[in-house]
Design an enzyme around this catalytic site. Structure first.
Site, PDB file in Angstrom:
ATOM      1  N   ASP A   1       0.333   6.254  -6.568  1.00 18.85           N
ATOM      2  CA  ASP A   1      -0.879   7.282  -6.678  1.00 18.85           C
ATOM      3  C   ASP A   1      -0.346   8.604  -7.622  1.00 18.85           C
ATOM      4  O   ASP A   1       0.873   9.448  -7.505  1.00 18.85           O
ATOM      5  CB  ASP A   1      -0.743   8.077  -5.363  1.00 18.85           C
ATOM      6  CG  ASP A   1      -1.574   6.919  -4.198  1.00 18.85           C
ATOM      7  OD1 ASP A   1      -1.949   6.424  -4.544  1.00 18.85           O
ATOM      8  OD2 ASP A   1      -1.688   7.435  -3.332  1.00 18.85           O
TER       9      ASP A   1
ATOM     10  N   HIS B   1       0.466  -0.926  -0.210  1.00 12.93           N
ATOM     11  CA  HIS B   1       0.110  -0.416  -0.177  1.00 12.93           C
ATOM     12  C   HIS B   1       0.981   1.023   0.507  1.00 12.93           C
ATOM     13  O   HIS B   1       2.103   1.603   0.670  1.00 12.93           O
ATOM     14  CB  HIS B   1      -0.355  -0.140   1.110  1.00 12.93           C
ATOM     15  CG  HIS B   1      -1.201   1.480   1.870  1.00 12.93           C
ATOM     16  ND1 HIS B   1      -0.639   2.552   2.329  1.00 12.93           N
ATOM     17  CD2 HIS B   1      -2.895   1.736   0.892  1.00 12.93           C
ATOM     18  CE1 HIS B   1      -2.435   3.381   2.554  1.00 12.93           C
ATOM     19  NE2 HIS B   1      -3.180   3.024   1.465  1.00 12.93           N
ATOM     20  N   ASN B   2       0.309   1.931  -0.899  1.00 11.12           N
ATOM     21  CA  ASN B   2       0.962   3.394  -0.832  1.00 11.12           C
ATOM     22  C   ASN B   2       2.656   3.348  -0.435  1.00 11.12           C
ATOM     23  O   ASN B   2       3.298   3.693  -0.074  1.00 11.12           O
ATOM     24  CB  ASN B   2       1.044   4.563   0.099  1.00 11.12           C
ATOM     25  CG  ASN B   2      -0.088   5.121   0.042  1.00 11.12           C
ATOM     26  OD1 ASN B   2      -1.139   5.155  -1.128  1.00 11.12           O
ATOM     27  ND2 ASN B   2      -0.883   5.592   1.049  1.00 11.12           N
TER      28      ASN B   2
ATOM     29  N   GLU C   1       1.847   0.343  -5.297  1.00 14.96           N
ATOM     30  CA  GLU C   1       1.136   1.321  -5.861  1.00 14.96           C
ATOM     31  C   GLU C   1       1.277   2.733  -6.278  1.00 14.96           C
ATOM     32  O   GLU C   1       2.326   2.587  -5.458  1.00 14.96           O
ATOM     33  CB  GLU C   1       0.071   1.463  -4.437  1.00 14.96           C
ATOM     34  CG  GLU C   1      -1.022   2.566  -4.576  1.00 14.96           C
ATOM     35  CD  GLU C   1      -2.197   3.003  -3.778  1.00 14.96           C
ATOM     36  OE1 GLU C   1      -3.670   3.317  -3.496  1.00 14.96           O
ATOM     37  OE2 GLU C   1      -1.380   1.910  -2.123  1.00 14.96           O
TER      38      GLU C   1
ATOM     39  N   GLU D   1      -3.224   5.073  -9.001  1.00 14.32           N
ATOM     40  CA  GLU D   1      -4.541   6.484  -8.277  1.00 14.32           C
ATOM     41  C   GLU D   1      -4.580   7.298  -8.967  1.00 14.32           C
ATOM     42  O   GLU D   1      -3.262   7.987  -9.034  1.00 14.32           O
ATOM     43  CB  GLU D   1      -4.522   6.061  -6.462  1.00 14.32           C
ATOM     44  CG  GLU D   1      -5.063   5.148  -6.056  1.00 14.32           C
ATOM     45  CD  GLU D   1      -5.282   5.632  -4.830  1.00 14.32           C
ATOM     46  OE1 GLU D   1      -5.446   7.291  -4.222  1.00 14.32           O
ATOM     47  OE2 GLU D   1      -5.452   4.611  -3.614  1.00 14.32           O
TER      48      GLU D   1
END
Length: 776
Positions: free
Chosen positions: A358, A326-327, A356, A405
């Site tokens: 973003d 995550h992130n 991930e 994202e």
């Protein structure tokens, strides 16, 4: 003989040397790293030299670096007022990278110095050491030399005790006085009263000189490493005089270790681990060879066969648990932490298979990656893609999912697509593998070496095969990501929930989404009736856990045909983690965790993916893959998933010593205890612990037995913890190890211990006896 020279012939438990011809009853093997005279790379490290240290474009300074004589410590010059001479242990190094392979060197150096650059990557969160040599050849020698030293250090698991002996010899006279002996015992985590120390000293001081030297120190060391429990086990099976015959060893493997072994297997172990040539010629194994075997992978708790990919990799990709981050870009917290390509490299080198990104608009038209609307630093999107391309398949050849994202404007979205196509090249999946519209996912085997994009798509996948499909260049789509979840939870001035925000999506980026199209989750029935197999949803942890607890069987059936991604709550600004086990129990594949945060949850993740060759893909049990299953992790109705086992474990003792937690306090000795935890379905989740042993981190012995009744062994993880007991505050973690219950070996086994960051502690381990049996 000087005692430091003599120590080079000790520690027979550490290094296998199949060609050693020294009789083990006279001498033991070398444990310190020796530098061959003809090895120019290692000689360069010992002589040392000036290297240009790089911190920024303006901070580049020459510093002298040199390998210390103990070959375990690197010294370097410093211009700090109070710390002019600094050192770091070779143990602290995770890897060495040749070329401009770190974020710092890529950012602060020019391409023409590529062949002179290298980086030392440290374990944990310590900053990389970026260096430039005077020539390409010198850089090559530094890299090769360091890699050789690191490789040798990994083979040594008791060098720590020798460093303590060296430190205890205060006046460097190669002798050990009673005072120095007491200091040494404290260093290796043993608290003894003066009388015991004096008795031990007198027993070894055969010359009555008031100090130990030469063979006396060897005798002292032999007393320290003596293991009575090994004598008992060895004596039980050694029926041929004082040695084990090959038949004796086979009996031990069959009856005690419960292995499916042959005479050839026993002969092979003797060939590999017996140190005495005369015993080896007779196909015998001495006690030294037996102890050596117990400390190798064949004697480990973890089944060596599971160190390789052994599962069927030809099933649809949604039939596997997938190691996920995550992130991924963050090195620290979610509010002001540092974003770095290094975070991607570290995750990928741990075989993370879903990372991930973003993505936001950046300056000068270049998209960037950071945690939007926070003070986290920013990193260029194209630099991240370059790092992913370089490191994606170094530890696993199976596919990597890039979870996008997307918060960018159309122009920067087009640039994102351009960067991915140009940098990832043919490895980027841009169309289905099939020549016609697929009805199910391809397998990890089919997708080896490929990158899969997860994100929004403007149309259905069958548009790829339709000649009449309109060529929509852009359109609005709803945000189906964490940022959208956060904004959607807010209310407007009338107390109504805010509408889901929309973004414009460029066709160039949309077309790269093939097997992982992000869609909103509207319920299991809706997904079953309306969603295509490639349309997947992301769930925040609270929603996912609630579904797993209240509709576990429905969630499992959903995941039989779809992919599900779970991510941490937005409130976890400290980058803490949620427990992934309940989501794995519900068949969720992409359970994303904050890889940068040491925690029990990351221990469990490392344990889950330790099996199957650390490939990042673990095949789910059959009852989570095949339609019609009635399995529910909360209720456990009868079915083939109930393969009840009884797990017996005796925690015997430490097989090697524990590190001191507080090295600054010379009298700080650990009070160790051992916890054994089972994490699986709620009915199986349990924890038991031994008593603590006061002031003994060197050779504590517990001999405590536990029994666990396991209902669903295929989902169970076993976690060992060694802690320093504290009656007034929380216990301190000393070491941990986690593995799938189905990957452990029966019998007398060695359990390695890892730090909270997941790195091996070279000097520490547990000795246990295990038995996993069918329940009566």
């Amino acid at each position: 003989m000087e005692y430091l020279q003599l120590l080079q012939y000790t520690a027979f438990t550490t290094i296998p040397t199949p060609h050693c011809s020294i009789p083990t009853h006279k001498y033991l093997m070398a444990s310190f790293i020796t530098i061959p005279d003809g090895d120019a790379d290692l000689q360069l490290l010992l002589v040392g030299g000036e290297l240009l240290k790089v911190r920024s474009s303006s901070w580049k300074k020459n510093r002298f670096y040199k390998l210390q004589e103990d070959c375990t410590t690197m010294w370097h010059e410093s211009h700090r007022t109070f710390k002019r001479n600094q050192t770091f242990s070779i143990d602290e190094i995770e890897s060495v990278r040749k070329g401009r392979q770190s974020e710092g060197l890529q950012k602060h150096t020019e391409a023409h110095v590529e062949d002179r650059c290298f980086s030392i990557i440290f374990k944990g969160r310590r900053r990389n050491l970026d260096l430039i040599a005077t020539s390409a050849e010198e850089a090559r020698q530094w890299v090769n030399g360091l890699e050789k030293i690191i490789s040798n250090m990994k083979k040594l698991n008791s060098h720590w005790i020798f460093n303590c002996m060296r430190k205890a010899d205060k006046n460097k006279d190669n002798k050990m006085t009673l005072k120095e002996l007491k200091h040494f015992l404290r260093q290796i985590n043993i608290e003894v009263d003066d009388m015991y120390a004096e008795v031990l000293f007198a027993k070894c001081d055969k010359s009555n000189s008031g100090s130990l030297e030469g063979p006396e120190i060897k005798h002292f060391y032999d007393l320290l490493i003596y293991r009575e429990e090994i004598d008992v086990i060895y004596g039980k099976y050694a029926t041929t005089g004082e040695q084990m015959s090959v038949k004796d060893l086979l009996n031990f493997l069959l009856n005690e270790q419960r292995e499916v072994a042959t005479m050839e297997d026993a002969v092979s172990l003797i060939e590999r681990y017996e140190l005495d040539d005369s015993a080896k010629q007779k196909n015998h194994m001495t006690k030294d060879g037996f102890l050596m075997y117990l400390h190798q992978e064949e004697g480990s708790i973890f089944n060596p066969a599971h160190k390789e990919v052994f599962q069927d990799m030809s099933q649809p990709i949604n039939h596997y648990f997938i190691s996920s981050s995550h992130n991924t870009y963050l090195m620290e917290d979610q509010l002001k932490g540092h974003s770095s390509t290094e975070a991607y490299i570290k995750a990928l080198m741990k075989s993370c298979r879903c990372v991930e990104l973003d993505c936001w608009d950046g300056a000068h038209g270049e998209p960037i990656i950071y945690h939007g609307h926070t003070l986290t630093s920013k990193v260029l999107f194209k630099d991240v893609i370059k790092a992913i391309k370089e490191y994606a398949f170094k530890t696993s050849e199976y596919p990597v999912i890039l979870s996008l994202e997307n918060h960018c404007t159309l122009e920067q979205q087009k640039l994102m697509a351009k960067h991915m196509i140009s940098i990832l090249g043919s490895a980027l999946l841009t169309s289905p593998l099939e020549d016609q519209m697929p009805t199910a996912f391809p397998s990890p085997q089919d997708l080896k070496g490929r990158f899969i994009i997860k994100g929004k798509r403007l149309n259905k996948l069958d548009a790829v095969f339709s000649n009449t499909s309109p060529g929509v260049e852009e359109d609005c789509v709803s945000e189906e990501d964490e940022a959208a979840e956060t904004s959607n939870s807010k209310t407007d001035t009338n107390g109504q929930k805010a509408k889901k925000s929309k973004i414009k999506l460029a066709k160039q980026l949309s077309d790269l989404v093939i097997y992982c199209k992000s869609v909103h989750f509207s319920g299991f029935e809706h997904a079953k009736d309306k969603q295509a197999f490639y349309e997947m949803s992301s769930f925040k942890e609270s929603k996912a856990v609630n579904l797993a607890e209240t509709a576990g069987n429905a969630f499992i059936h959903h995941n039989m045909t779809k992919l599900s991604r779970i991510y941490p709550a937005g409130s976890r600004t400290d980058s803490s983690n949620y427990n992934p086990v309940s989501l794995w129990n519900a068949g969720c594949q992409i359970v994303a965790l904050n890889f940068q945060t040491p925690s029990k949850e990351m221990d469990l993740n490392q344990g889950r993916f330790r099996s199957n060759g650390v490939s990042g893909y673990v095949l789910k049990p059959g009852f989570q893959r095949y339609p019609g299953t009635e399995f529910d992790p909360m209720t456990l109705t009868k079915g083939p998933w109930l393969k009840r086992k009884t797990f017996h474990i005796m925690v015997r003792k430490l097989s090697q010593q524990l590190p001191k937690l507080n090295k600054d306090k010379c009298k700080s000795i650990v009070d160790p205890l051992v916890k054994v935890e089972i994490d699986g379905v709620p009915a199986d989740t349990c924890s038991k612990e031994t008593r603590s042993i006061e002031n003994n981190g060197f050779n504590p012995m517990w001999n405590e037995t536990f029994q666990f009744d396991i209902q669903v062994p295929e989902l169970a993880l076993v976690r060992f913890l060694v802690e320093d007991y504290d009656s007034t505050s929380q216990n301190d973690l000393i070491g941990q190890y986690c593995l799938p219950l189905t990957s452990l070996q029966n019998g007398y086994r060695h359990v390695p211990l890892l730090t909270k960051h997941g790195d091996v502690i070279p000097s520490a381990g547990l000795f246990v006896h295990l038995m996993l049996l069918d329940a009566k």
